[in-house]
Design a protein around this motif. Structure first.
Motif, PDB file in Angstrom:
ATOM      1  N   GLU A 175       0.824  -1.208   0.000  1.00 42.93           N
ATOM      2  CA  GLU A 175       0.000   0.000   0.000  1.00 42.93           C
ATOM      3  C   GLU A 175       0.860   1.260   0.000  1.00 42.93           C
ATOM      4  O   GLU A 175       0.529   2.255  -0.660  1.00 42.93           O
ATOM      5  N   GLY A 176       1.990   1.220   0.706  1.00 41.95           N
ATOM      6  CA  GLY A 176       2.838   2.402   0.790  1.00 41.95           C
ATOM      7  C   GLY A 176       3.768   2.587  -0.383  1.00 41.95           C
ATOM      8  O   GLY A 176       4.247   3.697  -0.629  1.00 41.95           O
ATOM      9  N   ASN A 177       4.024   1.520  -1.144  1.00 46.13           N
ATOM     10  CA  ASN A 177       5.029   1.599  -2.213  1.00 46.13           C
ATOM     11  C   ASN A 177       4.508   1.268  -3.607  1.00 46.13           C
ATOM     12  O   ASN A 177       4.919   1.903  -4.577  1.00 46.13           O
ATOM     13  N   LEU A 232      -0.430  -8.157  -6.919  1.00 44.90           N
ATOM     14  CA  LEU A 232       0.208  -8.118  -5.603  1.00 44.90           C
ATOM     15  C   LEU A 232      -0.740  -8.456  -4.465  1.00 44.90           C
ATOM     16  O   LEU A 232      -0.288  -8.740  -3.350  1.00 44.90           O
ATOM     17  N   THR A 233      -2.045  -8.417  -4.709  1.00 44.46           N
ATOM     18  CA  THR A 233      -3.013  -8.794  -3.683  1.00 44.46           C
ATOM     19  C   THR A 233      -4.101  -9.661  -4.290  1.00 44.46           C
ATOM     20  O   THR A 233      -4.317  -9.657  -5.505  1.00 44.46           O
ATOM     21  N   THR A 264      -0.069 -11.577  -2.493  1.00 41.63           N
ATOM     22  CA  THR A 264       0.310 -12.729  -3.312  1.00 41.63           C
ATOM     23  C   THR A 264       1.747 -13.128  -2.993  1.00 41.63           C
ATOM     24  O   THR A 264       2.467 -12.412  -2.293  1.00 41.63           O
ATOM     25  N   LYS A 265       2.147 -14.284  -3.490  1.00 43.58           N
ATOM     26  CA  LYS A 265       3.530 -14.727  -3.292  1.00 43.58           C
ATOM     27  C   LYS A 265       4.506 -13.742  -3.935  1.00 43.58           C
ATOM     28  O   LYS A 265       5.607 -13.515  -3.413  1.00 43.58           O
ATOM     29  N   ARG A 266       4.101 -13.153  -5.051  1.00 46.45           N
ATOM     30  CA  ARG A 266       4.982 -12.174  -5.704  1.00 46.45           C
ATOM     31  C   ARG A 266       5.161 -10.955  -4.812  1.00 46.45           C
ATOM     32  O   ARG A 266       6.272 -10.399  -4.714  1.00 46.45           O
TER      33      ARG A 266
END
Length: 315
Positions: A197-199, A206-207, A217-219
């Protein structure tokens, strides 16, 4: 000589035969010979430093190529539209190394027998095997600093492949557990979500949603790991627009997650064939390379979240 362009122009001119003949007539034979000898001596010192630098990079080049070896061509293209990922770093370094020491008085430097040993493209496989041992040793040492139990997972996988009847599935399970534990024990899922969320709030993949909850996610876990929970922001350049994860971080994160996905199929498809063993060993080699680079990169990025929260995460 303080003017770089003027210095380069002089140097390029001096390499020409006519200019050398002019310098010879201008200085005289004795002074000219002293100038050339001094230039060769100084060049030998610089060349030795350059060769040592190139050879110090070789384990990282081998690790990089091994990590990319677990990715298909399509998966590499998903990381970057430029052709950097197809570059054969090991061959490039060896080619440079082969040409670096010419007719220079290396006996006047601190060169050792190892420094003077020739690396040539025709003995590339032998060099890679030797350097890969360094990659394995370095990877194990870095894993031990993270958690000594993680090293047992790699050793357990290798022992299972060598001695167990269902060694392929056992080894695959050990390596998957290794990947999951090193991610889980470095950052919690909550910390990874806060880091995303911050980057990288606009970065896809990613989610995901599960039972009404948002999870990384794993990534995302792998990216947070290789960034060490640090900031993603950077300056743009001709190869990188400065948006999203960098080429190197994204490649390593994907290499780790792709390796994990590839290992999953061996958990249930263990035929015990030599071909399967070879495929699993290749995955293990690539994983060791990715972990060496990932741990080196994450350590260079700064301390982990347990010491300082990731960007966007409040303690």
């Amino acid at each position: 000589m303080q003017d770089r362009e003027q210095m380069l122009a002089w140097f390029n001119s001096f390499r020409k035969t006519n200019y050398q003949l002019f310098a010879l007539r201008l200085l005289g034979a004795a002074e000219y010979r002293r100038l050339i000898d001094a230039f060769k001596r100084d060049s030998a010192v610089v060349t030795l430093a350059l060769r040592r630098g190139i050879r110090a990079l070789m384990p990282f080049a081998v690790a990089w190529n091994d990590a990319l070896g677990n990715m298909t061509e399509q998966q590499r293209k998903a990381v970057s539209k430029i052709d950097l990922l197809s570059l054969e770093l090991t061959r490039a370094l060896i080619t440079i190394d082969e040409k670096i020491i010419a007719a220079l008085p290396m006996q006047l430097t601190a060169a050792t027998a190892d420094d003077l040993a020739s690396w040539r493209p025709d003995n590339l496989p032998e060099i890679i095997i030797r350097v890969r041992r360094q990659v394995v040793e370095s990877s194990v040492k870095k894993l031990e600093r993270e958690n000594s139990q993680l090293v047992r997972k790699i050793r357990g996988a290798k022992d299972a492949l060598a001695h167990s009847e269902d060694g392929i599935s056992q080894a695959a399970n050990s390596l998957i557990e290794l990947i999951d534990r090193i991610m889980r024990e470095t950052f919690s899922k909550k910390e990874v979500l806060a880091w995303v969320e911050g980057n990288l709030p606009d970065e896809p993949e990613l989610t995901h949603e599960k039972d009404g909850a948002t999870l990384p996610t794993k990534r995302a876990e792998a990216l947070c790991f290789v960034y060490r929970g640090g900031p993603v922001a950077r300056e743009a350049n001709e190869y990188d627009n400065g948006v999203g994860p960098s080429l190197i971080h994204d490649t390593l994160a994907r290499a780790i997650t792709i390796t994990r996905t590839s290992l999953q199929k061996f958990k249930h498809e263990d035929g015990g064939t030599q071909e399967e063993k070879d495929q699993l060993l290749a995955l293990l080699t690539g994983l060791e390379g990715a972990l060496l680079l990932g741990l080196s990169l994450s350590h260079a990025s700064g301390p982990v979240a347990q010491e300082y929260p990731p960007a966007g995460l409040h303690a």
